[in-house]
Design a protein around this motif. Structure first.
Motif, PDB file in Angstrom:
ATOM      1  N   GLY A 213       1.537   1.499   8.273  1.00  0.00           N
ATOM      2  CA  GLY A 213       1.859   1.874   6.903  1.00  0.00           C
ATOM      3  C   GLY A 213       2.704   0.833   6.192  1.00  0.00           C
ATOM      4  N   ILE A 217       0.694   0.009   3.092  1.00  0.00           N
ATOM      5  CA  ILE A 217       1.192   0.781   1.953  1.00  0.00           C
ATOM      6  C   ILE A 217       2.491   0.201   1.397  1.00  0.00           C
ATOM      7  CG2 ILE A 217       1.854   3.103   1.174  1.00  0.00           C
ATOM      8  CD1 ILE A 217       0.173   4.251   3.412  1.00  0.00           C
ATOM      9  N   ALA A 220       2.169  -1.933  -1.760  1.00  0.00           N
ATOM     10  CA  ALA A 220       1.790  -1.096  -2.903  1.00  0.00           C
ATOM     11  C   ALA A 220       2.983  -0.275  -3.391  1.00  0.00           C
ATOM     12  CB  ALA A 220       0.629  -0.173  -2.517  1.00  0.00           C
ATOM     13  N   TRP A 221       3.832   0.172  -2.451  1.00  0.00           N
ATOM     14  CA  TRP A 221       5.061   0.892  -2.829  1.00  0.00           C
ATOM     15  C   TRP A 221       5.927   0.002  -3.710  1.00  0.00           C
ATOM     16  CZ3 TRP A 221       7.839   5.537  -1.798  1.00  0.00           C
ATOM     17  CH2 TRP A 221       9.205   5.473  -2.074  1.00  0.00           C
ATOM     18  N   THR A 245      -3.256   1.848  -8.352  1.00  0.00           N
ATOM     19  CA  THR A 245      -2.581   1.600  -7.072  1.00  0.00           C
ATOM     20  C   THR A 245      -3.034   2.578  -5.995  1.00  0.00           C
ATOM     21  OG1 THR A 245      -0.692   2.907  -7.894  1.00  0.00           O
ATOM     22  CG2 THR A 245      -0.525   0.510  -8.023  1.00  0.00           C
ATOM     23  N   THR A 249      -5.109   1.100  -2.772  1.00  0.00           N
ATOM     24  CA  THR A 249      -4.536   1.302  -1.438  1.00  0.00           C
ATOM     25  C   THR A 249      -5.450   2.163  -0.575  1.00  0.00           C
ATOM     26  OG1 THR A 249      -2.347   1.227  -2.478  1.00  0.00           O
ATOM     27  CG2 THR A 249      -2.444   1.970  -0.212  1.00  0.00           C
ATOM     28  N   VAL A 253      -6.780   1.659   3.181  1.00  0.00           N
ATOM     29  CA  VAL A 253      -6.175   2.514   4.207  1.00  0.00           C
ATOM     30  C   VAL A 253      -7.209   3.453   4.844  1.00  0.00           C
ATOM     31  CG1 VAL A 253      -4.568   4.438   4.566  1.00  0.00           C
ATOM     32  CG2 VAL A 253      -3.850   2.422   3.271  1.00  0.00           C
ATOM     33  N   PRO A 294      -1.552   7.148   0.784  1.00  0.00           N
ATOM     34  CA  PRO A 294      -1.578   6.357  -0.454  1.00  0.00           C
ATOM     35  C   PRO A 294      -1.209   7.181  -1.677  1.00  0.00           C
ATOM     36  CG  PRO A 294      -3.455   5.786   0.904  1.00  0.00           C
ATOM     37  CD  PRO A 294      -2.789   6.957   1.574  1.00  0.00           C
ATOM     38  N   GLU A 297       2.799   8.864  -0.954  1.00  0.00           N
ATOM     39  CA  GLU A 297       3.868   7.870  -0.920  1.00  0.00           C
ATOM     40  C   GLU A 297       4.013   7.157  -2.264  1.00  0.00           C
ATOM     41  OE1 GLU A 297       6.018   6.892   1.582  1.00  0.00           O
ATOM     42  OE2 GLU A 297       5.373   8.634   2.710  1.00  0.00           O
ATOM     43  N   LEU A 298       2.904   6.782  -2.862  1.00  0.00           N
ATOM     44  CA  LEU A 298       2.981   6.058  -4.130  1.00  0.00           C
ATOM     45  C   LEU A 298       3.429   6.973  -5.262  1.00  0.00           C
ATOM     46  CD1 LEU A 298      -0.152   3.748  -3.862  1.00  0.00           C
ATOM     47  CD2 LEU A 298       2.211   3.292  -3.206  1.00  0.00           C
TER      48      LEU A 298
END
Length: 443
Positions: A213, A217, A220-221, A245, A249, A253, A294, A297-298
């Protein structure tokens, strides 16, 4: 030993830059903000080092570790003030959108530290090889970040600047606390009901997913946090950012996680050996639970970026409560049932997070779901192809050849299925690749 190591790691999250994220979110950044944050981080890092070193014997006794733990803690804590020094520098690099510089600095530090750690491990240094690895990684990253930014701290410290960053920083500290609790509850329950061996398998699977991750990820975060902070007050820009995003992602992923789900038993046997065979199902369940990361978290990154940290913390609290309740409920069915909580938890909580994000940014739940789940249309047949090729070749080819051939078949199948079943997403992926190649060529 593991519990003590995790405890220092959680403190390192704070000293290593969690509090400096407020500099990214701040719309108008003044020297007083950066200076105040620098000295706050350094003070916290130094005090943490002194406390852990001074009370290392008591901490070792508290976690039930051998006498060696006390010595290890003292040396491991050296990384805390070192990480604090570069927290502001790395935050400034991210605020400026210099993600390549951040990746270069962190990768270089990890590579050099790994060489040192492996060399010491081969020479028989034992646990000290891990300590040197961690301290060297933090120290080299610190120097690299300082060189990359060329920012130097001053003494312009203001109470006003501290208060302007306070709300965001309180959210960061609460986030660290929730993260620690979220990690510890399953481990404690598993250890109490299923034993130390089960804790080891669960921790290995969790750590494996975290590392993947961080690579897939994590960037992207950073982009979402920085760009949403810049786009505060621009709803359309925020909606477009969120859609792009999540989709970009998820396009990476989802196929990778599904491929790993299919090949997990073989890869674990090849990499870790037969003694870890029992971890295969746990790893597979963790990966399935990660398919929604994705989006979830985003979404949290965007809430933090637009200054709605309280909502992000509420989602994290819900995560902790739901996971704790489910873990206690299913632990009697074994380790696989506890790992399955990761899947169930994401399915239960993602809609709530999507609704919260829709209320703040205005991006509909349907738009979020489309971005998050569209790659599954191509990922599912890809996974079936990987399974079929691997199943057919395993009896006649060595494991690693069969796995490599299955991955190659999957790599061909995925873009073909994506172009056929989700042409819009395919075009978005092609455009992103072309843009990345042009950017790279321009440099």
């Amino acid at each position: 030993m593991a519990m003590a190591w995790v405890a220092v790691g959680v403190v390192e999250l704070i000293t290593g830059g969690m509090l400096a994220e407020s500099l990214i979110q701040q719309k108008e950044l003044r020297p007083a903000h950066t200076n105040t944050t620098f000295w706050l981080l350094l003070g916290f890092g130094f005090i943490s080092f002194v406390v852990i070193s001074t009370f290392s014997d008591g901490i070792a006794a508290l976690v039930g570790g051998p006498a060696e733990v006390a010595t290890v803690l003292g040396w491991r804590a050296i990384s805390l003030p070192l990480g604090a020094v570069s927290g502001v520098h790395r935050a400034l690099l991210r605020r400026e959108g210099r993600f390549k510089a951040v990746a270069t600095v962190e990768t270089f530090g990890s590579m050099i530290a790994s060489v040192l750690g492996i060399s010491l491990a081969v020479s028989g240094a034992g646990i000290w090889s891990i300590i040197v690895n961690e301290v060297a990684r933090v120290g080299i990253t610190m120097l690299g970040a300082m060189i990359a930014t060329r920012w130097r701290p001053g003494f312009e410290i203001e109470r006003k600047a501290f208060m302007e960053l306070l709300n965001f920083n309180i959210g960061s500290l609460a986030g660290v606390a929730m993260l620690y609790i979220d990690r510890m509850i399953p481990r404690l329950v598993i250890g109490n009901y299923l034993g130390a061996s089960a804790v080891g398998i669960y921790t290995m699977a969790e750590r494996l997913l975290e590392q993947i991750g961080d690579i897939l990820i994590g960037p992207a975060w950073d982009v979402t946090l920085v760009m949403s902070a810049r786009s505060q007050g621009q709803p359309e820009a925020l909606r477009k950012l969120m859609r792009q995003t999540i989709l970009a992602t998820a396009l990476v992923v989802i196929p990778l996680y599904l491929a790993l789900v299919v090949l997990a038993p073989t890869l674990i046997d090849l990499v870790f050996g037969a003694r870890w065979a029992g971890a295969a199902t746990v790893v597979q369940l963790f990966l399935l639970g990660g398919l929604l990361l994705p989006a979830s978290e985003l979404g949290v990154a965007m809430l933090r970026g637009v200054g709605r940290s309280t909502l992000a913390i509420m989602l994290m609290v819900a995560d902790v409560v739901v996971q704790a309740a489910m873990v206690f409920a299913v632990v009697g069915w074994g380790l696989e049932a506890v790992a399955g909580v990761r899947v169930a938890k994401e399915l239960i909580l993602w809609p709530a997070g999507a609704v919260v994000l829709a209320s703040v940014v205005g991006i509909s739940v349907r738009a979020q779901a489309t971005a998050a789940f569209t790659p599954l249309l191509a990922g599912a047949p890809m996974a079936a192809v990987i399974w079929a090729v691997h199943h057919l070749l395993t009896p006649v080819w060595p494991q690693y050849f069969a796995a490599a051939a299955a991955l190659l078949a999957g790599a061909v199948t995925y873009p073909c299925m994506l172009r056929w079943l989700a042409p819009t997403s395919f075009e978005s992926a092609v455009s992103a690749v072309r843009s990345a190649l042009r950017t790279r060529a321009g440099h």
